[in-house]
Structure formats: structure tokens, C-alpha cells
Design a protein around this motif. Structure first.
Motif, PDB file in Angstrom:
ATOM      1  N   VAL A 243       0.867  -0.993   0.048  1.00 43.54           N
ATOM      2  CA  VAL A 243      -0.577  -0.125  -0.061  1.00 43.54           C
ATOM      3  C   VAL A 243       0.707   1.433   0.432  1.00 43.54           C
ATOM      4  O   VAL A 243       1.687   0.953   0.963  1.00 43.54           O
ATOM      5  CB  VAL A 243      -1.353   0.378   1.255  1.00 43.54           C
ATOM      6  CG1 VAL A 243      -1.517   1.575   1.126  1.00 43.54           C
ATOM      7  CG2 VAL A 243      -1.943  -1.427   1.188  1.00 43.54           C
ATOM      8  N   SER A 244       0.638   2.044  -0.803  1.00 42.31           N
ATOM      9  CA  SER A 244       1.128   3.223  -1.441  1.00 42.31           C
ATOM     10  C   SER A 244       0.325   4.728   0.005  1.00 42.31           C
ATOM     11  O   SER A 244      -0.417   4.746  -0.410  1.00 42.31           O
ATOM     12  CB  SER A 244       1.342   4.003  -2.354  1.00 42.31           C
ATOM     13  OG  SER A 244       2.273   4.715  -2.406  1.00 42.31           O
ATOM     14  N   CYS A 245       1.380   5.028   0.075  1.00 45.76           N
ATOM     15  CA  CYS A 245       0.941   6.178   1.569  1.00 45.76           C
ATOM     16  C   CYS A 245       1.785   8.139   1.359  1.00 45.76           C
ATOM     17  O   CYS A 245       2.326   7.795   2.061  1.00 45.76           O
ATOM     18  CB  CYS A 245       0.467   6.309   2.514  1.00 45.76           C
ATOM     19  SG  CYS A 245      -0.945   5.198   3.285  1.00 45.76           S
ATOM     20  N   PRO A 246       1.859   8.560   0.372  1.00 40.96           N
ATOM     21  CA  PRO A 246       2.572   9.270   0.122  1.00 40.96           C
ATOM     22  C   PRO A 246       2.939  10.078   0.545  1.00 40.96           C
ATOM     23  O   PRO A 246       4.160  10.792   1.204  1.00 40.96           O
ATOM     24  CB  PRO A 246       2.421   9.795  -1.586  1.00 40.96           C
ATOM     25  CG  PRO A 246       1.655   9.190  -2.202  1.00 40.96           C
ATOM     26  CD  PRO A 246       0.473   8.125  -0.895  1.00 40.96           C
ATOM     27  N   SER A 247       1.839  11.185   1.591  1.00 39.07           N
ATOM     28  CA  SER A 247       2.067  11.492   2.618  1.00 39.07           C
ATOM     29  C   SER A 247       1.726  11.598   3.232  1.00 39.07           C
ATOM     30  O   SER A 247       2.420  12.588   3.968  1.00 39.07           O
ATOM     31  CB  SER A 247       0.643  12.501   2.541  1.00 39.07           C
ATOM     32  OG  SER A 247       0.097  11.485   3.306  1.00 39.07           O
ATOM     33  N   PHE A 248       2.717  10.035   3.960  1.00 35.85           N
ATOM     34  CA  PHE A 248       2.898  10.235   5.326  1.00 35.85           C
ATOM     35  C   PHE A 248       4.675  10.341   5.444  1.00 35.85           C
ATOM     36  O   PHE A 248       5.060  10.588   6.641  1.00 35.85           O
ATOM     37  CB  PHE A 248       3.247   8.358   5.323  1.00 35.85           C
ATOM     38  CG  PHE A 248       1.999   7.590   5.510  1.00 35.85           C
ATOM     39  CD1 PHE A 248       1.055   8.423   5.672  1.00 35.85           C
ATOM     40  CD2 PHE A 248       1.595   6.266   6.313  1.00 35.85           C
ATOM     41  CE1 PHE A 248       0.026   7.739   6.092  1.00 35.85           C
ATOM     42  CE2 PHE A 248       1.279   5.078   6.669  1.00 35.85           C
ATOM     43  CZ  PHE A 248      -0.677   6.238   6.191  1.00 35.85           C
ATOM     44  N   ALA A 249       5.291  10.754   4.237  1.00 37.80           N
ATOM     45  CA  ALA A 249       7.124  11.263   4.487  1.00 37.80           C
ATOM     46  C   ALA A 249       6.353  12.588   4.610  1.00 37.80           C
ATOM     47  O   ALA A 249       7.826  12.851   4.589  1.00 37.80           O
ATOM     48  CB  ALA A 249       7.567  11.419   3.090  1.00 37.80           C
ATOM     49  N   THR A 250       5.351  12.928   4.570  1.00 42.76           N
ATOM     50  CA  THR A 250       5.842  14.448   5.305  1.00 42.76           C
ATOM     51  C   THR A 250       4.634  15.078   6.627  1.00 42.76           C
ATOM     52  O   THR A 250       4.766  15.809   6.986  1.00 42.76           O
ATOM     53  CB  THR A 250       4.486  15.404   4.468  1.00 42.76           C
ATOM     54  OG1 THR A 250       2.775  14.727   4.053  1.00 42.76           O
ATOM     55  CG2 THR A 250       5.080  15.778   2.270  1.00 42.76           C
ATOM     56  N   ALA A 251       4.630  13.532   7.451  1.00 43.87           N
ATOM     57  CA  ALA A 251       4.665  13.742   8.495  1.00 43.87           C
ATOM     58  C   ALA A 251       4.900  14.313   9.647  1.00 43.87           C
ATOM     59  O   ALA A 251       4.440  14.982  10.611  1.00 43.87           O
ATOM     60  CB  ALA A 251       3.606  12.210   9.111  1.00 43.87           C
ATOM     61  N   LEU A 252       6.358  13.970   9.479  1.00 40.85           N
ATOM     62  CA  LEU A 252       7.732  14.299  10.453  1.00 40.85           C
ATOM     63  C   LEU A 252       7.503  16.195  10.393  1.00 40.85           C
ATOM     64  O   LEU A 252       7.702  16.225  11.583  1.00 40.85           O
ATOM     65  CB  LEU A 252       8.979  13.778  10.013  1.00 40.85           C
ATOM     66  CG  LEU A 252       9.759  14.164  11.166  1.00 40.85           C
ATOM     67  CD1 LEU A 252       9.488  13.294  12.652  1.00 40.85           C
ATOM     68  CD2 LEU A 252      11.222  13.434  10.773  1.00 40.85           C
ATOM     69  N   PRO A 253       7.468  16.712   9.618  1.00 40.81           N
ATOM     70  CA  PRO A 253       7.689  18.148   9.625  1.00 40.81           C
ATOM     71  C   PRO A 253       6.321  19.022   9.974  1.00 40.81           C
ATOM     72  O   PRO A 253       6.704  20.311  10.544  1.00 40.81           O
ATOM     73  CB  PRO A 253       8.360  18.626   7.296  1.00 40.81           C
ATOM     74  CG  PRO A 253       7.609  17.583   6.965  1.00 40.81           C
ATOM     75  CD  PRO A 253       8.104  15.544   8.231  1.00 40.81           C
ATOM     76  N   ALA A 254       5.264  17.761   9.460  1.00 41.60           N
ATOM     77  CA  ALA A 254       3.444  18.707   9.855  1.00 41.60           C
ATOM     78  C   ALA A 254       3.137  18.390  11.667  1.00 41.60           C
ATOM     79  O   ALA A 254       3.275  19.234  11.929  1.00 41.60           O
ATOM     80  CB  ALA A 254       3.023  17.773   9.174  1.00 41.60           C
ATOM     81  N   TYR A 255       3.758  17.061  12.018  1.00 42.43           N
ATOM     82  CA  TYR A 255       4.235  17.118  13.687  1.00 42.43           C
ATOM     83  C   TYR A 255       4.567  18.174  14.410  1.00 42.43           C
ATOM     84  O   TYR A 255       4.614  18.945  15.097  1.00 42.43           O
ATOM     85  CB  TYR A 255       4.598  15.702  13.549  1.00 42.43           C
ATOM     86  CG  TYR A 255       4.592  15.182  14.833  1.00 42.43           C
ATOM     87  CD1 TYR A 255       3.253  14.435  15.898  1.00 42.43           C
ATOM     88  CD2 TYR A 255       6.453  15.252  15.274  1.00 42.43           C
ATOM     89  CE1 TYR A 255       4.116  14.459  17.154  1.00 42.43           C
ATOM     90  CE2 TYR A 255       6.580  15.231  17.358  1.00 42.43           C
ATOM     91  CZ  TYR A 255       4.814  15.026  18.211  1.00 42.43           C
ATOM     92  OH  TYR A 255       5.151  14.809  19.247  1.00 42.43           O
ATOM     93  N   TYR A 256       6.313  17.868  14.111  1.00 39.47           N
ATOM     94  CA  TYR A 256       6.848  19.196  13.909  1.00 39.47           C
ATOM     95  C   TYR A 256       7.068  20.777  14.137  1.00 39.47           C
ATOM     96  O   TYR A 256       7.443  21.485  14.424  1.00 39.47           O
ATOM     97  CB  TYR A 256       8.414  19.289  14.703  1.00 39.47           C
ATOM     98  CG  TYR A 256       8.444  17.606  14.909  1.00 39.47           C
ATOM     99  CD1 TYR A 256       9.099  18.222  16.931  1.00 39.47           C
ATOM    100  CD2 TYR A 256       9.361  16.101  14.684  1.00 39.47           C
ATOM    101  CE1 TYR A 256       9.484  16.750  17.249  1.00 39.47           C
ATOM    102  CE2 TYR A 256       9.220  15.506  15.217  1.00 39.47           C
ATOM    103  CZ  TYR A 256       9.567  15.763  16.885  1.00 39.47           C
ATOM    104  OH  TYR A 256       9.974  15.015  17.349  1.00 39.47           O
ATOM    105  N   LEU A 257       5.642  21.116  13.738  1.00 40.54           N
ATOM    106  CA  LEU A 257       5.016  22.530  13.706  1.00 40.54           C
ATOM    107  C   LEU A 257       3.361  22.039  14.357  1.00 40.54           C
ATOM    108  O   LEU A 257       3.338  22.751  15.326  1.00 40.54           O
ATOM    109  CB  LEU A 257       4.446  22.910  11.873  1.00 40.54           C
ATOM    110  CG  LEU A 257       5.682  23.390  11.135  1.00 40.54           C
ATOM    111  CD1 LEU A 257       5.203  23.739   9.803  1.00 40.54           C
ATOM    112  CD2 LEU A 257       6.253  24.496  12.089  1.00 40.54           C
TER     113      LEU A 257
END
Length: 496
Positions: free
Chosen positions: A298-312
Motif C-alpha cells: 500500500v502506498s501512502c505518499p503523504s506519510f513522508a511529510t508527517a514528520l515536518p507537519a508534526y514538528y509544527l
């Protein structure tokens, strides 16, 4: 087998049958703590007499015929971020040193109602901000597998206490992986329930839209029993879900994945992961197939942006929540000699009372929320959060559960990442998406890495209120691997 090596379910059954008393079980664990604590530093507060008094009360309740839960009389270590009226609650921060709340957190109260005996309060990264428990104002907690390594964070004291047989159960909180990541690196089970499934009332807030209380245990069934003991709707928590608790104990006893569809998250098994972690992960994926599960990518491309989003998002909420520690009402007060203004006393107190990581996150969050930057940073991060939630929803239309490594590496050496916040934050790479979406996720042990012989965790993710699926898959993996480990993964840990 000694009492400290029995499961929580076994201890509860022995106590209920009158074959052993709660006092005897508590004494066995207190003795183990006296032996292990000089090496581990898992606890911030222990009071032997208070613990034994609790155990005597439980024994009296049982003798009187009162019907209690299956964990009545069983000891539990409690993360020092939950309010406890009879013990200090510090969040491992100097700014709350010695503070005794006038009330219990809902989780604390439910543990008491179910008859569990609180052994003491465990160490953590200050205000739950960290991935290693190196940020505590009261010293570093060490990993029982290797005393030169971290036990994960922020709930590292809770994970180390269970892994070192100081407690059969413990509580933690998971804001960005703070239960699952320490569980992974100490070789135990750690569960992040669905957000809102366990009450935040009386939990010292870090990031209110993310913080989630959950259980640690040495096996899947014990974790389910503990989650069931303290979960459920709480009118004192405005984010609490008014819905039935998933039947997690029944799911843990089912331990069958035949016919289930399991998705492997493509984005969480590639470059940057320790080879030994990937090797164990791929082995367990094959194991799931052999047990009758249908495994698909299963591909979830936006998971790669979770870390920077979380640290905002998390620092922004932290900036708001920690504004309450102002030296005016409770906690530390510095410089109040009658010559300084309230603003000066507040500034001096916060400078002395907060550690470097807490200050870093407060400043980052304050900046992200400031005029002219709110939309560019915090607003954009919330949009990413929505996209991640939608990708989870789409994935769960295809599969029953998702799997990935819990963390990209095994436990890293103490001090190795202390001066590199980005490297530290990457420990939560795989866990953060479930916090942003609010769905359930668990880490279960799946073996040891070839390079260092340290534990590797399998993360199982399920939809909102799909906690039972996490336990069902986790129990199936645990059962299939039991014969390979011969007594559980912790039997492979070096003796303390």
C-alpha cells in the motif's frame, strides 16, 4: 517461576484464587526494583509503604467478596505525567519538582478502581518531549538490554521498568510515538489506542490533539487487559469518544489473521533503515502470509511529510499548553525577592525550570503561531494532517490493517543524538502518522537485529476504533514466534 516473571494475567488469576496475596506480589516487585534501579533509573518516585498499603486494601476488598477486574492486585508502574493525589507529579521537569496534585487523573482513578497497585511514578523526557528519556531533569533511564543505550522515549521509564521485570505492566502516553518507539527498542508490547479512546483528564498536556494514554506489557494479552481497565468514555475529557470500547481482550485471545488483508506501507521500509530491522520486518511479513493473511503493498505518499507537519503542530500546541507554568500559582518560583515584577519572576522561573528541548519546542511553536507565519506554517501543517488522515481512510478501504517497522533503528547509544535534534526526531518517522490521524497502532516484538542483538518492533496500524484489529494481528504474530524464542523475547536479554 518467580512472581516477577509471571504475566499480569497469571498474577491476577493467582491473586483472585487466593494462592498468593497482592502484598506478596507487590513485595516481589519492590525487591526487584531495589536490585535493578541503581542501574536502570526507571522510577522517579517509589514509596514502599504506600505501595504495600494499596496492596493490603486490594487484598481486603477481595476477601470481602468484592468483584474486581482480572488485574486486581497486579502492580503497575505509572508514567509521571498522570496526576496522582498521593504521589508527586513532575512530568520530569524542575518546574514541577515536588508538586502533589489535589486530584487523580481519570486513568489513575480507573487503575485504582480496577484494583491495580501503583508501584511508583516512572521517568520520561521532560513534559513527554523526546525519543530517548535523556531529556529528563532527573537523570537518564537506561535500556535493560544494554545499559549504554536509550530505552526510547518519551515513556522510557515505563518501557524499561517492564523490560527489566520491575513491573508486569506500565502506563505511557503516545504523542508522536512515545509508547510504540520505547516498546520497540526494549522488546515489549506498547499500544497507542484510538485518540479519544482513553481519557486525557489529569494528563499534563504536551499537545492536546495528539496525546494518547496507553499500556505497556510483556505480551499482547496483558496490554489488552490494561487498556480495557482504564479506557472508555469520560465526560471530564471533551475529546473523549462516547462509544463502546473495542473488544480488545477478546481480540488478543483470538490471535488469528486467516482471511485478513494486511497492507505493507511502501514508504516505511526503504533507504535509511537499519538492515537488521528490515530483515526482521520482511520475515514477519512472510510469517503473516503463512498464517493465512493476504499481504499487499500500500502506498501512502503523504506519510513522508508527517514528520515536518508534526514538528509544527506539536510544538504549537506545546507553546500554548506550557504557558500555564508561570510561577504565579504552583510549581517552581525563582527570583521572587520582592524587588522584581511578575514578568521578571516568570522569565527567571521558566529559564531555570524548563530544559533545553522544552525551550526549543516552545520557541518553535510560538514562532509558528505568530502573526504573519500562522498560515504559512501551522495552517499548512494542519492541511497535511488532513491529507494523511484521508490516505489512511483510503488504505483501510483496501486492507484491514497496515504494518511497518516501528522505528528505523534499534536502540541508539546514550548521547549519540543528544546534539542532533533532527536525528533524534527521525526515531518517530513511522509512528507519527497514526498520531496525526488519531487511529490505533501497536508495537509488538518481532526479533533481534543481526548487527547488535537488540530488539526490533513490528508496528500494526488499524482504523479509528479498530484497536481490536491491532491486538488480533499482534497476538497472532506473538503466538507464531513464541516457539522460536522459547520463553519470550526478553529471555534473550542479558541478565542485569
Amino acid at each position: 517461576m518467580s512472581l516477577i516473571h509471571k504475566t499480569a494475567a497469571e498474577l491476577g488469576a493467582l491473586i483472585a484464587a487466593g494462592e498468593v496475596s497482592s502484598v506478596e506480589v507487590a513485595e516481589a516487585h519492590l525487591d526487584r526494583m531495589a536490585e535493578a534501579e541503581p542501574k536502570i533509573n526507571a522510577f522517579l518516585h517509589v514509596d514502599r509503604e504506600t505501595t504495600l498499603a494499596q496492596a493490603r486494601v486490594v487484598d481486603d476488598r477481595l476477601r470481602s467478596g468484592e468483584r474486581l477486574g482480572p488485574l486486581a492486585g497486579v502492580p503497575v508502574a505509572h508514567k509521571d505525567i498522570f496526576a496522582t493525589r498521593d504521589m508527586p507529579t513532575t512530568a520530569a521537569s524542575k518546574i514541577l519538582e515536588g508538586w502533589r496534585p489535589p486530584y487523580d487523573a481519570t486513568v489513575t482513578g480507573r487503575l485504582r478502581e480496577a484494583g491495580l497497585v501503583i508501584l511508583g511514578k516512572t521517568n520520561l523526557d521532560e513534559f513527554a518531549m523526546g525519543s530517548s528519556t535523556e531529556n529528563s531533569a532527573y537523570g537518564v533511564t537506561r535500556n535493560p538490554w544494554d545499559l549504554t543505550r536509550v530505552p526510547g522515549g518519551s515513556s522510557g521509564g515505563s518501557s524499561a521498568a517492564v523490560a527489566a521485570y520491575e513491573a508486569p505492566l506500565s502506563t505511557g502516553t503516545d504523542t508522536g510515538g512515545s509508547i510504540r518507539q520505547p516498546a520497540s527498542v526494549t522488546g515489549i508490547v506498547g499500544m497507542k489506542p484510538t485518540y479519544g479512546g482513553s481519557s486525557r483528564y489529569g494528563l499534563i498536556a504536551f499537545a492536546s490533539s495528539l496525546d494518547t494514554p496507553g499500556p505497556f506489557a510483556r505480551n499482547v494479552l496483558d496490554a489488552a487487559l490494561l487498556q480495557e481497565a482504564f479506557s472508555g468514555h469520560d465526560p471530564l475529557d471533551s475529546t473523549s469518544i462516547d462509544a463502546p470500547v473495542p473488544s480488545v481482550v477478546e481480540a488478543a485471545r483470538t490471535a488469528d489473521v486467516a482471511g485478513m488483508r494486511i497492507g505493507v506501507v511502501k514508504e516505511f521500509a526503504g533507504e535509511g533503515y537499519q538492515p537488521g530491522v528490515l530483515a526482521r520486518f520482511h520475515e514477519v511479513v512472510q510469517l503473516l502470509e503463512s498464517l493465512g493473511a493476504k499481504v499487499v503493498e500500500v502506498s501512502c505518499p503523504s506519510f513522508a511529510t508527517a514528520l515536518p507537519a508534526y514538528y509544527l503542530i506539536a510544538p504549537s500546541e506545546c507553546s500554548s499548553n506550557l504557558a500555564r507554568f508561570d510561577a504565579m500559582r504552583y510549581g517552581l518560583r525563582v527570583g521572587d525577592d520582592g524587588t522584581r515584577s511578575a514578568e521578571e519572576v516568570m522569565a527567571l522561573t521558566r529559564a531555570a525550570g524548563f530544559g533545553p528541548e522544552v525551550k526549543r519546542r516552545i520557541m518553535l511553536g510560538t514562532y509558528a503561531l505568530s502573526s504573519g507565519y500562522y498560515d504559512a506554517y501551522y495552517g499548512q501543517a494542519q492541511k497535511v494532517r488532513t491529507v494523511i488522515s484521508r490516505e489512511f481512510e483510503a488504505a483501510f478501504h483496501q486492507v484491514d490493517a497496515l504494518v511497518s517497522p516501528t522505528t528505523p533503528t534499534t536502540a541508539f547509544p546514550i548521547g549519540e543524538r543528544a546534539d542532533d535534534p533532527i536525528a533524534m526526531y527521525l526515531a518517530d518517522l513511522c509512528t507519527i502518522p497514526s498520531n496525526l490521524a488519531g487511529n490505533a497502532a501497536i508495537s509488538v516484538p518481532c526479533g533481534l537485529a543481526d548487527e547488535d542483538g537488540l530488539p526490533v518492533g513490528l508496528q500494526i496500524m488499524a482504523p479509528v476504533l479498530g484497536d481490536d484489529r491491532c491486538y488480533r494481528v499482534g497476538a497472532a504474530v506473538e503466538k507464531a514466534l513464541e516457539s522460536r524464542w522459547g520463553g519470550g523475547l526478553l529471555s534473550k536479554a542479558p541478565a542485569l
